[in-house]
Design a protein around this motif. Structure first.
Motif, short mmCIF file in Angstrom:
data_model
loop_
_atom_site.label_atom_id
_atom_site.label_comp_id
_atom_site.label_asym_id
_atom_site.label_seq_id
_atom_site.Cartn_x
_atom_site.Cartn_y
_atom_site.Cartn_z
N THR A 36 0.78 -0.99 -0.02
CA THR A 36 0.10 0.16 -0.07
C THR A 36 0.80 1.23 0.08
OG1 THR A 36 -1.54 -1.13 1.11
CG2 THR A 36 -1.84 1.30 1.39
N VAL A 37 0.44 2.02 -0.81
CA VAL A 37 1.47 3.54 -1.21
C VAL A 37 0.51 4.55 -1.04
CG1 VAL A 37 3.01 4.58 -2.49
CG2 VAL A 37 2.92 2.12 -2.66
N VAL A 38 0.87 5.51 -0.10
CA VAL A 38 0.16 6.83 0.50
C VAL A 38 1.26 8.05 0.22
CG1 VAL A 38 -0.74 8.13 2.16
CG2 VAL A 38 -1.46 5.76 1.91
N ALA A 49 4.77 -5.89 1.91
CA ALA A 49 3.71 -7.30 2.06
C ALA A 49 4.06 -7.71 3.35
CB ALA A 49 4.29 -8.26 1.23
N PRO A 50 2.90 -7.95 4.00
CA PRO A 50 2.75 -8.53 5.33
C PRO A 50 3.74 -9.80 5.77
CG PRO A 50 0.58 -8.04 4.60
CD PRO A 50 1.30 -7.97 3.44
N ASP A 51 3.82 -10.48 4.68
CA ASP A 51 4.49 -11.78 4.81
C ASP A 51 6.14 -11.58 4.54
OD1 ASP A 51 4.20 -11.46 2.23
OD2 ASP A 51 3.61 -13.71 1.92
N GLU A 90 2.60 -2.09 14.77
CA GLU A 90 2.62 -2.88 15.86
C GLU A 90 2.64 -4.37 15.32
OE1 GLU A 90 0.90 -0.28 15.11
OE2 GLU A 90 1.57 1.22 16.72
N GLU A 91 2.16 -4.74 14.26
CA GLU A 91 1.82 -6.13 13.88
C GLU A 91 3.27 -6.54 13.24
OE1 GLU A 91 -1.55 -4.04 14.56
OE2 GLU A 91 -0.32 -3.63 12.85
N GLY A 92 4.14 -5.75 13.07
CA GLY A 92 5.28 -6.19 12.42
C GLY A 92 5.51 -5.72 10.96
#
Length: 340
Positions: A36-38, A49-51, A90-92
């Protein structure tokens, strides 16, 4: 994208605002599962990416900031965090900051900077890996191809549909089962390294790993030079991977022969080491081009199945190319002038 993530990215991109100045409005430039880019004014913030592997990303960021990549890669902006160029939620999840650059106009194909892209790739491929902050992570191109096949296999492709001969082009609109079968057959012809199942035979080149026209921006925005962006797949590997997507577009008829010829000539003129200074480049590009053709077709079918729609003409061209890979000729590159 959750509201909290958007707010975090907006705050991160706004930290470059001059003290006392009003914060610019926030604009979401991209919102996908893998990123995601803002944008806020002249700065963008990206959630990766979360992973993803934060340590590998930190290494890639240090490379992008290295003086040897000046004028080739858009450099990251520092953040106040132990890693220097990235912070985490906070979720890494890894977050980074970048200067804003103006992208290739999507509605003006004639503005596509093919020759500039080739020169940037030549410069990237000439970088001496030994002079970079290490360890240099592996280029992630083959791993992305494997993920595309995994996505196809979990997509809601109907189990029945029009039959397709083993070597027949898959041109019928909506023939997703036949298209998926053609992609699987083409995937099975690729060597293990191209499927992400073994190390590549050549690993001595710094590669972008996911080259396409969306990976270029002008910086400073508007009239600055073109630079490569998105270093999530950057790493040590076979530089032919970076040339393979334009090669695949050419082979499927989606890139005009004169544009391919100009791209290849510019790469060679800039000292690009992946292909020889003259002659047919296809012996070096064939396998990566096949792999990216399969990857593109797999993603196209998965997206079409999810949206319950037919393949469009460009998507069908990639599926047909997959069908040709299992034909007796085993040839992806079109014959005739322009191949070399």
């Amino acid at each position: 994208m959750t509201t909290s993530l958007r707010d975090r990215l907006a705050a991160l991109s706004a930290t470059a605002t001059r003290e006392g100045a009003p914060a610019p409005s926030c604009e979401v430039l991209a919102d996908r599962p893998d990123g995601t880019v803002v944008r806020s004014g002249r700065t963008v913030a990206k959630a990766h990416a979360p992973d993803g592997d934060p340590r590998a990303l930190a290494a890639r960021l240090r490379i992008a900031a290295h003086p040897l990549l000046h004028g080739i890669l858009l450099p990251p902006l520092p953040v106040t965090a132990p890693d220097g160029y990235l912070t985490r939620t906070e979720e890494g999840r890894a977050l980074t900051r970048w200067p804003y650059g103006s992208p290739v106009p999507p509605d003006d194909p004639d503005a596509a900077p093919w020759e500039d892209t080739a020169r940037l790739l030549a410069g990237l491929h000439r970088v001496d890996l030994r002079q970079l902050p290490g360890p240099v992570p592996p280029m992630r191109g083959p791993a992305k191809a494997a993920r595309a096949l995994a996505r196809l296999r979990t997509a809601p492709v109907p189990s029945n549909g029009p039959a397709s001969g083993r070597h027949a082009p898959v041109t019928a609109a909506g023939a997703l089962p036949a298209a998926a079968a053609a992609v699987e057959r083409a995937w099975a012809t690729l060597p293990p390294w191209a499927r992400g199942e073994a190390p590549p035979p050549r690993t001595g080149t710094l590669c972008h790993g996911d080259l396409h026209l969306g990976q270029l921006v002008r910086h400073p925005a508007g009239d600055g030079p073109w630079l490569l962006i998105d270093i999530d797949d950057l790493g040590r590997g076979d530089g032919a991977w970076d040339l393979a997507r334009p090669a695949a577009w050419f082979a499927t008829g989606l890139l005009a022969p004169d544009l391919w010829t100009r791209f290849l000539a510019a790469y060679r003129a800039a000292g690009g080491p992946v292909v020889g200074p003259d002659g047919d480049p296809w012996p070096d590009l064939d396998l990566p081009a096949r792999t990216l053709t399969v990857q593109t077709a797999a993603l196209a079918i998965a997206k079409a199945a999810t949206a319950d729609r037919s393949l469009d003409d460009a998507e069908t061209a990639f599926v047909d190319a997959c069908a040709r890979m299992t034909s007796p000729a085993q040839q992806l590159a079109p014959a005739g002038p322009g191949v070399g």
